[in-house]
Write an enzyme that holds these catalytic residues in place. Structure first.
Site, short mmCIF file in Angstrom:
data_model
loop_
_atom_site.label_atom_id
_atom_site.label_comp_id
_atom_site.label_asym_id
_atom_site.label_seq_id
_atom_site.Cartn_x
_atom_site.Cartn_y
_atom_site.Cartn_z
CG ASP A 8 -1.85 -1.16 1.32
OD1 ASP A 8 -1.47 -2.26 0.85
OD2 ASP A 8 -2.94 -1.02 1.89
CD GLU A 39 -6.37 0.26 0.89
OE1 GLU A 39 -7.55 -0.02 0.61
OE2 GLU A 39 -5.89 0.10 2.01
CG ASN A 40 -3.97 3.48 1.98
OD1 ASN A 40 -3.54 2.33 2.05
ND2 ASN A 40 -5.13 3.82 2.51
CG HIS A 68 -8.82 3.20 2.49
ND1 HIS A 68 -9.54 4.15 3.20
CD2 HIS A 68 -8.15 2.47 3.40
CE1 HIS A 68 -9.30 3.98 4.49
NE2 HIS A 68 -8.46 2.96 4.64
CG HIS A 168 -6.92 -4.82 0.62
ND1 HIS A 168 -5.72 -4.15 0.55
CD2 HIS A 168 -7.74 -4.03 1.34
CE1 HIS A 168 -5.81 -3.00 1.20
NE2 HIS A 168 -7.02 -2.91 1.69
CG HIS A 193 -6.55 -3.98 5.10
ND1 HIS A 193 -7.19 -2.78 4.81
CD2 HIS A 193 -7.01 -4.37 6.32
CE1 HIS A 193 -8.01 -2.49 5.82
NE2 HIS A 193 -7.91 -3.42 6.75
CG HIS A 195 -0.93 0.15 5.96
ND1 HIS A 195 -1.03 1.53 5.86
CD2 HIS A 195 -1.74 -0.34 4.98
CE1 HIS A 195 -1.86 1.84 4.87
NE2 HIS A 195 -2.31 0.72 4.34
FE FE2 Z 1 -7.17 -1.36 3.17
FE FE2 Z 2 -4.02 0.42 2.98
#
Ligand code: FE2
Ligand code: FE2
Length: 276
Positions: A8, A39-40, A68, A168, A193, A195
């Site tokens: 991510d 996604e981030n 996200h 994820h 997901h 992190h």
């Molecule tokens: Fe996520």
């Molecule tokens: Fe994430």
């Protein structure tokens, strides 16, 4: 072939890490293909067409996502028009976008030359990339990732045995079970997901490379890429806070997976944690 998966990407520090470090990693590992979870990538939440363009320009071939994905409204344009952008497969039928894609990969590094015809000629192979979201401790509740992924993998295997899955999900149990479930069916299952990079990279008994979580690419002097104080305040008070992206100790997290071009089975998986 050798594939880099990037965990991510969080905000501009994460994007800078990709731009700066990807060329070095490409050279060091002789990479053929790069997949990144984005996604981030927009200020820590979601992604826009402009930011996806930045990541493609930096050398990313396919962008995956997760819960996200909906955070920036401009994502609708990406979902409608960009085949290199994936959202989790197991959203209800009719949801915009796609959960998988098949892409061409160039393998074989030397050029064809008339005088030295014995040199390896680059050939194009196909890789399928699949993005699926878990259901344990995750919102929104989606369709069953196990049954849907298996059906999709069957469909993808009619065209290629080289299949890379970004799962994820939050729960380590769901992730490990998912990896075991797809062992032999796909080349790699790498989780995203949480992190937090896990240290359990392995080749499963039937040839699938597995890592519970790739970690995240961005500022690690924080809470999962965000400034520390608002996160602590949220836990202390229960009140909503603005979570700004942190700044310092920027790392690129992910994994390099080597796959046998013919069988689609994994040969090697190596975690990556690279300092900007
Ligand atoms: Fe996520
Ligand atoms: Fe994430």
């Amino acid at each position: 072939m050798k594939i880099l998966f990037i965990g991510d990407i969080v905000g501009s520090p994460g994007r800078n890490a990709v731009k700066t470090l990807l060329p070095k990693l490409r050279e060091r590992h002789a990479l053929n293909f790069v997949i990144a979870n984005g996604e981030n990538s927009a200020g820590g939440s979601g992604i826009t067409p402009k930011i996806a363009g930045e990541l493609f320009d930096a050398g990313v071939d396919v962008i995956t996502s997760g819960d996200h994905v909906w955070d920036q409204k401009e994502v609708m344009e990406l979902l409608a028009n960009e085949k290199r952008f994936l959202r989790p497969l197991n959203y209800p039928a009719g949801t915009p976008g796609q959960g998988s894609g098949i892409f061409e990969v160039k393998v074989g590094s030397s050029r064809c030359d008339d005088r030295t015809a014995q040199r390896a000629v680059p050939t194009n192979l196909l890789i399928a990339v699949l993005n699926v979201q878990g259901r344990t401790f995750m919102q929104p509740p989606l369709d069953n990732p196990f049954t849907l992924a298996l059906e999709e993998v069957k469909r993808l295997r009619e065209r290629t045995k080289i299949i890379f899955v970004d799962f994820h999900a939050e729960a380590t149990s769901e992730k490990i079970a998912f990896g075991r479930f797809l062992d032999e069916q796909v080349s790699a299952v790498v989780g995203t997901h949480t992190h937090v990079q896990t240290a359990d990279e392995q080749i499963l008994p039937h040839g699938t490379a597995y890592l519970t979580d790739a970690g995240f690419t961005g500022p690690h002097d924080g809470c999962l890429g965000r400034e520390i104080e608002p996160v602590i305040k949220r836990f202390l008070t229960g009140m909503p806070q603005r979570f700004e992206v942190a700044k310092n100790r920027v790392l690129l997290h992910g994994a390099v997976v080597e796959i046998d071009d013919t069988s689609g089975k994994a040969i090697k998986i190596q975690r990556v944690s690279e300092n900007l």
